[in-house]
Design an enzyme around this catalytic site. Sequence first.
Site, PDB file in Angstrom:
ATOM      1  N   LYS A   9      70.861   6.838  13.491  1.00 37.77           N
ATOM      2  CA  LYS A   9      69.382   6.518  14.261  1.00 37.77           C
ATOM      3  C   LYS A   9      69.239   4.844  14.557  1.00 37.77           C
ATOM      4  O   LYS A   9      69.813   4.099  14.487  1.00 37.77           O
ATOM      5  CB  LYS A   9      68.436   7.416  13.551  1.00 37.77           C
ATOM      6  CG  LYS A   9      67.990   8.564  13.667  1.00 37.77           C
ATOM      7  CD  LYS A   9      67.219   9.127  12.657  1.00 37.77           C
ATOM      8  CE  LYS A   9      67.073  10.311  12.312  1.00 37.77           C
ATOM      9  NZ  LYS A   9      65.503  11.549  12.007  1.00 37.77           N
ATOM     10  N   PHE A  57      53.685  12.937  12.378  1.00 33.62           N
ATOM     11  CA  PHE A  57      54.992  12.616  13.080  1.00 33.62           C
ATOM     12  C   PHE A  57      55.074  12.545  14.397  1.00 33.62           C
ATOM     13  O   PHE A  57      56.367  11.821  14.678  1.00 33.62           O
ATOM     14  CB  PHE A  57      55.521  12.759  12.107  1.00 33.62           C
ATOM     15  CG  PHE A  57      56.608  13.447  11.415  1.00 33.62           C
ATOM     16  CD1 PHE A  57      57.904  13.930  12.648  1.00 33.62           C
ATOM     17  CD2 PHE A  57      56.009  14.624  11.086  1.00 33.62           C
ATOM     18  CE1 PHE A  57      58.321  14.932  12.485  1.00 33.62           C
ATOM     19  CE2 PHE A  57      56.804  15.628  10.833  1.00 33.62           C
ATOM     20  CZ  PHE A  57      58.048  15.437  10.976  1.00 33.62           C
ATOM     21  N   ARG A  85      74.476  17.991   6.197  1.00 35.24           N
ATOM     22  CA  ARG A  85      73.459  18.045   5.162  1.00 35.24           C
ATOM     23  C   ARG A  85      73.358  17.235   3.811  1.00 35.24           C
ATOM     24  O   ARG A  85      72.869  16.972   3.392  1.00 35.24           O
ATOM     25  CB  ARG A  85      72.570  19.353   4.883  1.00 35.24           C
ATOM     26  CG  ARG A  85      72.261  19.732   6.225  1.00 35.24           C
ATOM     27  CD  ARG A  85      71.055  19.069   7.395  1.00 35.24           C
ATOM     28  NE  ARG A  85      70.102  19.559   6.788  1.00 35.24           N
ATOM     29  CZ  ARG A  85      69.033  18.639   7.877  1.00 35.24           C
ATOM     30  NH1 ARG A  85      69.510  18.150   7.719  1.00 35.24           N
ATOM     31  NH2 ARG A  85      67.316  18.281   6.860  1.00 35.24           N
ATOM     32  N   THR A  91      65.272  14.162   3.353  1.00 34.33           N
ATOM     33  CA  THR A  91      64.589  13.416   4.839  1.00 34.33           C
ATOM     34  C   THR A  91      63.831  12.060   4.039  1.00 34.33           C
ATOM     35  O   THR A  91      64.276  10.798   5.007  1.00 34.33           O
ATOM     36  CB  THR A  91      63.363  14.631   5.116  1.00 34.33           C
ATOM     37  OG1 THR A  91      64.014  16.007   5.409  1.00 34.33           O
ATOM     38  CG2 THR A  91      62.899  13.519   6.441  1.00 34.33           C
ATOM     39  N   ARG A 102      71.791   8.452   3.415  1.00 27.74           N
ATOM     40  CA  ARG A 102      70.252   8.061   3.597  1.00 27.74           C
ATOM     41  C   ARG A 102      69.786   7.241   2.814  1.00 27.74           C
ATOM     42  O   ARG A 102      68.341   5.480   2.525  1.00 27.74           O
ATOM     43  CB  ARG A 102      69.153   9.361   3.202  1.00 27.74           C
ATOM     44  CG  ARG A 102      69.450   9.607   5.165  1.00 27.74           C
ATOM     45  CD  ARG A 102      68.923  11.468   5.171  1.00 27.74           C
ATOM     46  NE  ARG A 102      67.976  11.668   6.538  1.00 27.74           N
ATOM     47  CZ  ARG A 102      68.221  12.526   6.977  1.00 27.74           C
ATOM     48  NH1 ARG A 102      67.843  13.649   5.985  1.00 27.74           N
ATOM     49  NH2 ARG A 102      67.695  13.066   8.282  1.00 27.74           N
ATOM     50  N   HIS A 115      70.860  11.836  11.354  1.00 28.32           N
ATOM     51  CA  HIS A 115      70.340  13.039  12.107  1.00 28.32           C
ATOM     52  C   HIS A 115      71.468  13.654  11.684  1.00 28.32           C
ATOM     53  O   HIS A 115      72.832  13.541  11.345  1.00 28.32           O
ATOM     54  CB  HIS A 115      70.005  13.140  13.711  1.00 28.32           C
ATOM     55  CG  HIS A 115      69.805  14.739  13.670  1.00 28.32           C
ATOM     56  ND1 HIS A 115      68.501  15.675  13.770  1.00 28.32           N
ATOM     57  CD2 HIS A 115      70.345  15.899  14.782  1.00 28.32           C
ATOM     58  CE1 HIS A 115      68.714  17.167  14.037  1.00 28.32           C
ATOM     59  NE2 HIS A 115      69.985  16.642  14.343  1.00 28.32           N
ATOM     60  N   GLU A 126      71.887  21.689  20.064  1.00 31.96           N
ATOM     61  CA  GLU A 126      72.404  20.305  20.622  1.00 31.96           C
ATOM     62  C   GLU A 126      73.654  18.859  20.754  1.00 31.96           C
ATOM     63  O   GLU A 126      73.382  18.297  21.763  1.00 31.96           O
ATOM     64  CB  GLU A 126      71.534  19.796  18.869  1.00 31.96           C
ATOM     65  CG  GLU A 126      70.319  19.990  18.147  1.00 31.96           C
ATOM     66  CD  GLU A 126      69.888  19.780  16.697  1.00 31.96           C
ATOM     67  OE1 GLU A 126      70.789  18.400  16.043  1.00 31.96           O
ATOM     68  OE2 GLU A 126      68.797  20.075  16.104  1.00 31.96           O
TER      69      GLU A 126
END
Length: 137
Positions: A9, A57, A85, A91, A102, A115, A126
């Site tokens: 991102k 959001f 994941r 998240t 993350r 992502h 996707e």
Amino acid sequence: MQRTFIMIKPDAVKNGHVGNILAHIQKEGFKTRGLKLIQLSLSDAKQFYKVHSERPFYNDLCSFMASGPIVAAVLERDNAVLHWREVIGATDPKEAKDGTIRKLYAESKEANAVHGSDSDENAEFEISFFFKGYELV
Ligand code: IDP
Ligand code: MG
């Protein structure tokens, strides 16, 4: 073998984490089948995240995702969707386990570095949203 769709991102690109995240991908045994640096328009981001359009959001998320370049990739390995994941963590980076991408690289719950598709079906949607057949090897 299974494929998943991932993005690095705008926060992680801006903060110079692309190389480290690509190294992490390799270390986890993923094969890269597609890879590109792109910048989404606001309308691209809104379309991509339309499943979240009712969430509070949504508008901020779409503006953030269009705010700078991102890296989009298609990764392959056994159990690719779930494995990625696990590698990226929760998240919210405050809740992500040590060693996850993350935890290592995210700024916040919104600007959370990467992502990952959440199912096989969404991965295929996707992938086709971002890549043409000739962009996948
Ligand atoms: P995921 O990326 O872990 O699958 P989702 O619930 O699918 O999380 O949300 C999509 C993206 O929306 C997140 O990665 C994050 O950037 C953003 N997001 C999710 N929840 C929040 C929130 O409560 N505040 C701000 N942004 C959020
Ligand atoms: Mg999700």
